[in-house]
Write an enzyme that holds these catalytic residues in place. Structure first.
Site, PDB file in Angstrom:
ATOM      1  N   GLU A   1       2.964  -5.315  -5.874  1.00  0.00           N
ATOM      2  CA  GLU A   1       2.854  -4.318  -4.821  1.00  0.00           C
ATOM      3  C   GLU A   1       3.264  -4.905  -3.460  1.00  0.00           C
ATOM      4  OE1 GLU A   1       2.195  -1.030  -4.890  1.00  0.00           O
ATOM      5  OE2 GLU A   1       2.329  -1.014  -2.722  1.00  0.00           O
TER       6      GLU A   1
ATOM      7  N   THR B   1       6.336   3.328  -5.380  1.00  0.00           N
ATOM      8  CA  THR B   1       6.090   2.401  -6.498  1.00  0.00           C
ATOM      9  C   THR B   1       6.717   2.918  -7.786  1.00  0.00           C
ATOM     10  OG1 THR B   1       3.979   1.760  -5.558  1.00  0.00           O
ATOM     11  CG2 THR B   1       4.293   1.274  -7.866  1.00  0.00           C
TER      12      THR B   1
ATOM     13  N   HIS C   1      -1.793  -3.760  -1.864  1.00  0.00           N
ATOM     14  CA  HIS C   1      -1.397  -2.429  -1.380  1.00  0.00           C
ATOM     15  C   HIS C   1      -1.849  -2.225   0.070  1.00  0.00           C
ATOM     16  CE1 HIS C   1      -1.163   1.948  -1.070  1.00  0.00           C
ATOM     17  NE2 HIS C   1      -0.361   1.919  -2.121  1.00  0.00           N
TER      18      HIS C   1
ATOM     19  N   ASP D   1       8.001  -4.288  -5.295  1.00  0.00           N
ATOM     20  CA  ASP D   1       8.432  -2.895  -5.461  1.00  0.00           C
ATOM     21  C   ASP D   1       9.128  -2.326  -4.224  1.00  0.00           C
ATOM     22  OD1 ASP D   1       6.051  -2.677  -4.009  1.00  0.00           O
ATOM     23  OD2 ASP D   1       5.209  -1.059  -5.220  1.00  0.00           O
ATOM     24  N   HIS D   2       8.565  -2.622  -3.031  1.00  0.00           N
ATOM     25  CA  HIS D   2       9.120  -2.002  -1.824  1.00  0.00           C
ATOM     26  C   HIS D   2       8.568  -2.664  -0.579  1.00  0.00           C
ATOM     27  CE1 HIS D   2       5.234  -0.101  -1.470  1.00  0.00           C
ATOM     28  NE2 HIS D   2       5.362   0.395  -2.695  1.00  0.00           N
TER      29      HIS D   2
END
Ligand code: GP9
Ligand code: MN
Length: 635
Positions: A270, A312, A427, A487-488
């Site tokens: 994450e 995600t 997160h 993921d990002h």
């Protein structure tokens, strides 16, 4: 009592003028309030860029004003007796929408779309994130409420709730006059802007014509998509697909099959951004375990994340299906029943069992349904874990360390397996780490947004280190291909100042975009030395790269094998393109030299960018028409 409700008889003479004036003032107030709130949205989300007084920003504001006028005109046209009520209701509705847009934008860097509204069930799960996104100044969205109340009371007391009821002729003339003037204002803006980038990203229409325009644009698109799209894959579409796949030449195959028959374990971490890898704060490495693993793995340091409205879930999709995310919303919500050629399906044919692990509610991002389409054999979610340790995300998330430990034990390691683990601890909003994580001192960034992210990612790295040790202890390290990637983004544009300081660069759109990378580590069994690759790529390229290493066919993948690509590129959902030479930003319509950041002449990149963007059309065609249900590559 009817006659009090309407301006009639005796009341008519005494009330009609002041009531008309009061209503006219209220309509102007409505237009002003909605326009100003929209402009606040543009400013607080930094869509309105500095310097404030540019023609681009002015067009966005004027177009918004024009649409507010049209809305008021439509209310005049449709309502008569209930006009005031309708305006008040609309005011409240639009204010709530803009407020929701603000929070959503602060986190996802995107406005809310109708497909997103389908996903509103997700909202409760990200409650903590949402509260942290609210800023005191957002009170602006409710500032006109007291005036509205005063207006209602005033009308009640002074005019006994009298309503100005227009006869049909007057009603038509006045409403058309208002609609027409709004339309002229809007049209002048509409014709002035370049609208070619609108199809790639929802932010582009907002940037050019404002948030109110975006919502009308989105509603129209939704209606067309759902009621007017031809879903039949016709012969022209098939030819387009044939041409596309025929154009894909297979290159030399360095490292081909070196991990054939090995297990595959992929960890999607994450919000793991590339800029932290190899970096230290006060002499302490942020990601010591990953830095060590890189010494005996392939490391790709030029991989741009390509997620869009599905965040995600888009990263998961890019990885497992090697297709681009949907134009709007999430593939997971919009196309969960389509046919796909995926990593779990291909590996199943080779005798693998596939597992996907994620310690959240199984319906989040519609995973339950989508994992079936992707072909996973087993989905292990929240209820399957013993929630014995909380770390991260609002303090409720199962710690990555416990997640890894438990997940690994759920795999039947006596047979070849593909395990896909999606972590949670790191997160947004990372606030947990401020208070509870003392193991990493973020130095001068301690207490800041960036500082708490650095702590979060240091924790994620620690848990990953434990996973690697566990794999070694279980005897799996030697026969498992291990992939770790992010993921990002972690640091939204909103918080970019600290990031720029950390990287020691001056903020610019170019610099910010250049930092939107995720790390990609691939450890093949037996590797004892690191191989660093700086080819430009995206998450879409991971599956074909694994295909090469593990010796399986990925003909339907849109990505490329990163180990056999000299000149790579990353195409983003908004039509932006990053190549080895430049970064093209679709919203600005400009390309910058990748090294110097200098604006390039259009002739250098225009044709290439157009050609690369074609890929997105093909991917959209596959999704929208569920092409893989019937289409097969011509051999
Ligand atoms: C939720 C997790 C986070 O299960 O994957 O999703 P995100 O908010 O990053 O899209
Ligand atoms: Mn995520």
């Amino acid at each position: 009592m009817q006659n009090i409700k309407h301006v009639q008889n005796k009341d008519k003479k005494s009330f009609s003028r002041p009531v008309a004036l009061a209503e006219a003032l209220y309509i102007l107030f409505f237009i002003g309030a909605i326009s100003l709130k929209s402009i606040y949205f543009h400013i607080t989300t930094k869509i309105t860029r500095k310097p404030y007084f540019t023609s681009g920003n002015a067009i966005m504001a004027i177009s918004t004003f024009g649409i507010a006028v049209i809305i008021a005109g439509l209310v005049l046209l449709v309502f008569n007796k209930r006009r005031k009520g309708a305006l008040i209701f609309l005011n409240l509705f639009l204010s709530a929408l803009l407020f929701a847009d603000t929070l959503y934008y602060r986190y996802y860097s995107n406005p809310i779309t109708i497909p997103v509204l389908y996903q509103m069930g997700l909202v409760s799960a990200v409650q903590d994130s949402i509260t942290s996104l609210i800023k005191p100044k957002d009170i602006i969205y409710a500032l006109d409420l007291p005036f509205l109340l005063m207006y209602i009371v005033f009308m009640r007391v002074y005019f006994r709730s009298a309503v100005l009821k227009l006869d049909i002729r007057k009603k038509l003339i006045s409403s058309f006059a208002v609609i027409l003037s709004g339309f002229v204002i809007f049209l002048a803006c509409y014709l002035k802007v370049d609208r070619s980038s609108f199809i790639y990203d929802n932010v582009n229409p907002v940037k050019k014509l404002g948030i109110l325009y975006f919502h009308t644009f989105d509603s129209k698109r939704f209606l067309v998509d759902h009621f007017f799209v031809n879903k039949v894959l016709n012969s022209k579409d098939r030819m387009r697909l044939d041409d596309f796949y025929a154009s894909r030449v297979s290159e030399s195959k360095e490292y081909e099959g070196i991990a054939q028959g090995k297990n595959l374990l992929i960890v999607q971490v994450e919000a793991f951004q590339e800029f932290v890898v190899g970096k230290s704060v006060n002499g302490k490495e942020i990601t010591p375990n990953m830095n060590k693993l890189i010494q005996e793995s392939f490391y790709f340091d030029n991989i741009y994340y390509q997620v869009a409205g599905g965040n995600t879930s888009d990263a998961e999709f890019l990885l497992n299906a090697s297709l681009y995310p949907a134009k709007e919303g999430a593939v997971y919500f919009r196309y969960p029943t389509n046919s796909f050629h995926t990593l779990p399906k291909i590996l199943k044919e080779q005798g693998y069992t596939s597992y996907v692990f994620h310690a959240n509610n199984p319906n989040f991002w519609n995973r339950m349904l989508m994992y079936k389409s992707l072909g996973f054999d087993k989905f292990i979610s929240y209820d399957d874990y013993t929630i014995d340790e909380f770390v991260g995300w609002g303090g409720w998330a199962l710690s990555d360390a416990s997640f890894f430990r438990q997940s690994l034990r759920k795999i039947d390691t006596s047979k070849p397996f593909y395990g896909f683990m999606i972590t949670l601890s790191s997160h947004h909003p990372y606030t947990y780490f401020n208070e509870n994580y003392k193991e990493f001192d973020a130095g001068e960034y301690e207490g800041t947004y960036l500082g708490r992210y650095l702590k979060a990612i240091n924790y994620a790295d620690k848990a990953l280190g434990m996973l690697i040790d566990d794999l070694k202890e279980q005897g799996l390290y030697e026969n498992t291909l291990i992939v770790i990637f992010g993921d990002h983004y972690a640091i939204p544009r909103d918080q970019s100042a600290e990031l720029m300081k950390f990287m020691n660069v001056q903020y610019s759109d170019f610099q910010f975009r250049k930092l939107q990378k995720v790390p990609l580590i691939i450890h093949c069994p037996g590797m004892t030395e690191g191989v660093k690759r700086s080819v430009v790529g995206g998450e879409i390229d991971i599956m074909p790269t694994l295909g090469n290493l593990m010796g399986f066919d990925t003909s339907y993948a849109m990505g490329r094998d990163l180990l056999n690509t000299e000149t790579g590129y990353a195409l983003l959902r908004n039509g932006s393109v990053i190549t080895e030479d430049y970064i093209y930003l679709s919203d600005l319509g400009e390309a910058y030299d990748i090294n110097t950041g200098e604006v390039l002449d259009k002739t250098v990149y225009e044709d290439e960018v157009k050609k690369l963007q074609e890929e997105m059309y093909i991917s959209d065609l596959i999704l929208q028409k569920d092409a893989f249900e019937t289409y097969r590559i011509q051999k």
